[in-house]
Scaffold this active site. Structure first.
Site, mmCIF file in Angstrom:
data_model
loop_
_atom_site.group_PDB
_atom_site.id
_atom_site.type_symbol
_atom_site.label_atom_id
_atom_site.label_comp_id
_atom_site.label_asym_id
_atom_site.label_seq_id
_atom_site.Cartn_x
_atom_site.Cartn_y
_atom_site.Cartn_z
ATOM 1 N N CYS A 1 0.820 -1.223 0.000
ATOM 2 C CA CYS A 1 0.000 0.000 0.000
ATOM 3 C C CYS A 1 0.847 1.264 0.000
ATOM 4 C CB CYS A 1 -0.930 0.011 1.201
ATOM 5 S SG CYS A 1 -2.121 -1.320 1.128
ATOM 6 N N HIS B 1 -3.145 7.028 3.400
ATOM 7 C CA HIS B 1 -3.586 5.803 2.736
ATOM 8 C C HIS B 1 -4.964 5.435 3.276
ATOM 9 C CE1 HIS B 1 -3.861 1.868 1.116
ATOM 10 N NE2 HIS B 1 -3.664 1.258 2.268
ATOM 11 N N ASN C 1 -10.170 0.254 -0.095
ATOM 12 C CA ASN C 1 -8.699 0.292 -0.118
ATOM 13 C C ASN C 1 -8.227 -0.158 -1.511
ATOM 14 O OD1 ASN C 1 -5.957 -0.123 0.170
ATOM 15 N ND2 ASN C 1 -6.103 -1.249 2.092
HETATM 16 O O1 UT7 Z 1 -3.791 -1.479 3.471
HETATM 17 C C1 UT7 Z 1 -2.858 -2.421 3.928
HETATM 18 C C2 UT7 Z 1 -2.803 -2.418 5.391
HETATM 19 N N1 UT7 Z 1 -4.022 -2.986 5.938
HETATM 20 C C3 UT7 Z 1 -4.632 -2.415 6.941
HETATM 21 O O2 UT7 Z 1 -4.261 -1.342 7.379
HETATM 22 C C4 UT7 Z 1 -5.779 -3.165 7.571
HETATM 23 C C5 UT7 Z 1 -5.666 -3.102 9.080
HETATM 24 N N2 UT7 Z 1 -6.706 -3.879 9.747
HETATM 25 C C6 UT7 Z 1 -7.996 -3.507 9.804
HETATM 26 O O3 UT7 Z 1 -8.384 -2.524 9.185
HETATM 27 C C7 UT7 Z 1 -8.953 -4.272 10.687
HETATM 28 O O4 UT7 Z 1 -8.219 -5.120 11.535
HETATM 29 C C8 UT7 Z 1 -9.987 -5.117 9.884
HETATM 30 C C9 UT7 Z 1 -10.968 -4.190 9.176
HETATM 31 C C10 UT7 Z 1 -9.300 -6.010 8.889
HETATM 32 C C11 UT7 Z 1 -10.809 -5.985 10.857
HETATM 33 O O5 UT7 Z 1 -11.397 -5.186 11.853
HETATM 34 P P1 UT7 Z 1 -11.218 -5.551 13.389
HETATM 35 O O6 UT7 Z 1 -11.955 -4.535 14.155
HETATM 36 O O7 UT7 Z 1 -9.768 -5.720 13.678
HETATM 37 O O8 UT7 Z 1 -12.013 -6.912 13.492
HETATM 38 P P2 UT7 Z 1 -11.500 -8.329 14.028
HETATM 39 O O9 UT7 Z 1 -10.686 -8.999 12.980
HETATM 40 O O10 UT7 Z 1 -10.922 -8.173 15.388
HETATM 41 O O11 UT7 Z 1 -12.862 -9.094 14.169
HETATM 42 C C12 UT7 Z 1 -13.836 -8.725 15.186
HETATM 43 C C13 UT7 Z 1 -15.041 -9.601 15.022
HETATM 44 C C14 UT7 Z 1 -14.721 -11.097 14.920
HETATM 45 O O12 UT7 Z 1 -15.787 -11.815 15.556
HETATM 46 P P3 UT7 Z 1 -15.586 -12.431 17.033
HETATM 47 O O13 UT7 Z 1 -14.419 -13.358 16.903
HETATM 48 O O14 UT7 Z 1 -15.295 -11.243 17.899
HETATM 49 O O15 UT7 Z 1 -16.876 -13.087 17.273
HETATM 50 C C15 UT7 Z 1 -14.764 -11.377 13.442
HETATM 51 O O16 UT7 Z 1 -15.095 -12.706 13.140
HETATM 52 O O17 UT7 Z 1 -15.710 -9.265 13.798
HETATM 53 C C16 UT7 Z 1 -15.878 -10.441 12.995
HETATM 54 N N3 UT7 Z 1 -15.799 -10.061 11.612
HETATM 55 C C17 UT7 Z 1 -16.859 -9.681 10.900
HETATM 56 N N4 UT7 Z 1 -18.149 -9.549 11.207
HETATM 57 C C18 UT7 Z 1 -18.988 -9.121 10.262
HETATM 58 C C19 UT7 Z 1 -14.699 -10.008 10.820
HETATM 59 N N5 UT7 Z 1 -15.017 -9.587 9.589
HETATM 60 C C20 UT7 Z 1 -16.358 -9.371 9.616
HETATM 61 C C21 UT7 Z 1 -17.286 -8.929 8.653
HETATM 62 N N6 UT7 Z 1 -18.572 -8.813 9.009
HETATM 63 N N7 UT7 Z 1 -16.921 -8.592 7.400
#
Ligand code: UT7
Length: 332
Positions: free
Chosen positions: A116, A256, A286
């Site tokens: 990115c 970004h 993104n």
């Molecule tokens: O551009 C390159 C660099 N990349 C980035 O900067 C991305 C950085 N990371 C992020 O932006 C975030 O970590 C994500 C958007 C990828 C994920 O968000 P998060 O707040 O970190 O969510 P998480 O992975 O901790 O998941 C929280 C919960 C989980 O459920 P449980 O285990 O708490 O029951 C996931 O299974 O949200 C669930 N979950 C979803 N629920 C509904 C994960 N994806 C989804 C979804 N819809 N699409």
């Protein structure tokens, strides 16, 4: 001797027509508009659906329009540099494919992969060729067909990414505008948290890699999130401070577009207001190497000569950086 600066003299973006919104995504995987908007801040993303078309086709649209609007003949271009993680094919470089399709005949070209941060790294690279006086007109492209490596059955990654391209024309000037300062950093330990498992020389494509779904983005979101917040904020603050820029003298911050929460945390650390920040993640998602030039393109009409602008990014590698530029012309 008068110092030569590298200045952006034109910018153009392109988004493929098809719009994949959160409602449609919610029918494909177990997710919702509410979750995506609160956790990431994306409403819709553009997707290139035509079979056989790749990143070069998205980039070509932007390049053709940029040459037209800046009155530049393809023959005048010295160098085409394309930042991408989704090349049309492993080789030759997508930059060469774009140049050929655009009728650019007097240039050399290559691709640059810095996740990115690709556009920031590419702009920094191109700046060196201008500042030495060797080159007069460089196209710096950030272009991606992220939909080609997104697993649309994985709810953790499929809402995030979109397709798009942005391109700038970089030229020399002896005026006090253009790229003023930058700092880039990388740390390969981050590769385990964000990568594509197969398709490269270490793990070439096979029936096994396809069955194991290893040709898609693999991301440990939370880990990347933590790094992104601290590294992008630290480096942006450092660039501000060492150039004597305060929240009051900064006109625009161009981050970004990976996650609205990362953007907000970075802006808060810099002590700037949301109105100073270019944000279009809601509409495009993104687009990896394309996010920064797409922002500049969208805000072009509001930019004024001499505006203080800081660009910042974080991405796969890990790679991150910040770049300070003084805008070179009044937006039309
Ligand atoms: O551009 C390159 C660099 N990349 C980035 O900067 C991305 C950085 N990371 C992020 O932006 C975030 O970590 C994500 C958007 C990828 C994920 O968000 P998060 O707040 O970190 O969510 P998480 O992975 O901790 O998941 C929280 C919960 C989980 O459920 P449980 O285990 O708490 O029951 C996931 O299974 O949200 C669930 N979950 C979803 N629920 C509904 C994960 N994806 C989804 C979804 N819809 N699409």
């Amino acid at each position: 001797m008068t110092k030569i600066n590298a200045v952006i003299t034109g910018v153009q973006g392109y988004l493929p027509e098809y719009v994949l919104n959160n409602e449609e995504l919610s029918r494909m995987v177990d997710t919702s508009d509410e979750w995506i908007m609160t956790r990431i801040g994306i409403k819709e993303r553009h997707i290139l659906r035509e079979k056989g078309k790749g990143t070069s086709d998205i980039a070509l649209e932007a390049v053709t329009k940029l040459l037209e609007k800046t009155g530049t003949s393809p023959d005048e271009i010295d160098f085409v540099l394309c930042a991408t993680v989704t090349p049309d094919m492993p080789f030759p470089a997508t930059a060469s494919i774009i140049a050929d399709k655009a009728g650019i005949k007097n240039a050399f070209h290559y691709d640059l992969n810095a996740g990115c941060s690709g556009f920031l790294y590419a702009l920094t690279t191109a700046t060196q060729f201008i500042e030495t006086g060797r080159m007069k007109k460089i196209l710096v492209i950030g272009a991606e067909k992220m939909s080609s490596i997104v697993n649309y059955t994985d709810r953790q990654t499929c809402p995030i990414f979109g397709d798009g391209a942005g391109v700038i024309l970089l030229e020399p000037t002896t005026e006090n505008v253009g790229v003023m300062d930058m700092k880039l950093q990388s740390d390969g330990v981050g590769r385990i948290h964000l990568h594509m498992k197969a398709g490269g020389s270490a793990n070439p494509a096979s029936h096994e890699t396809i069955d194991a779904m290893e040709h898609y983005i693999y991301q440990e979101g939370q880990h990347v999130f933590k790094w992104a917040v601290s590294k992008m904020a630290d480096i942006s603050v450092e660039i501000m401070e060492r150039n004597g820029i305060t929240p009051d003298t900064l006109n625009w911050f161009v981050p970004h577009q990976a996650n609205m929460r990362i953007i907000e945390a970075t802006a808060k650390r810099m002590g700037i207001r949301k109105e100073q920040v270019m944000i279009n993640i809601e509409k495009y998602g993104n687009t990896t190497a394309a996010t920064l030039p797409l922002c500049l393109w969208e805000w072009e009409s509001q930019l004024r000569k001499g505006d203080n602008i800081i660009l910042a990014s974080f991405g796969a590698g890990f790679t991150w950086g910040a770049l300070y530029l003084k805008w070179g012309y009044d937006g039309k």
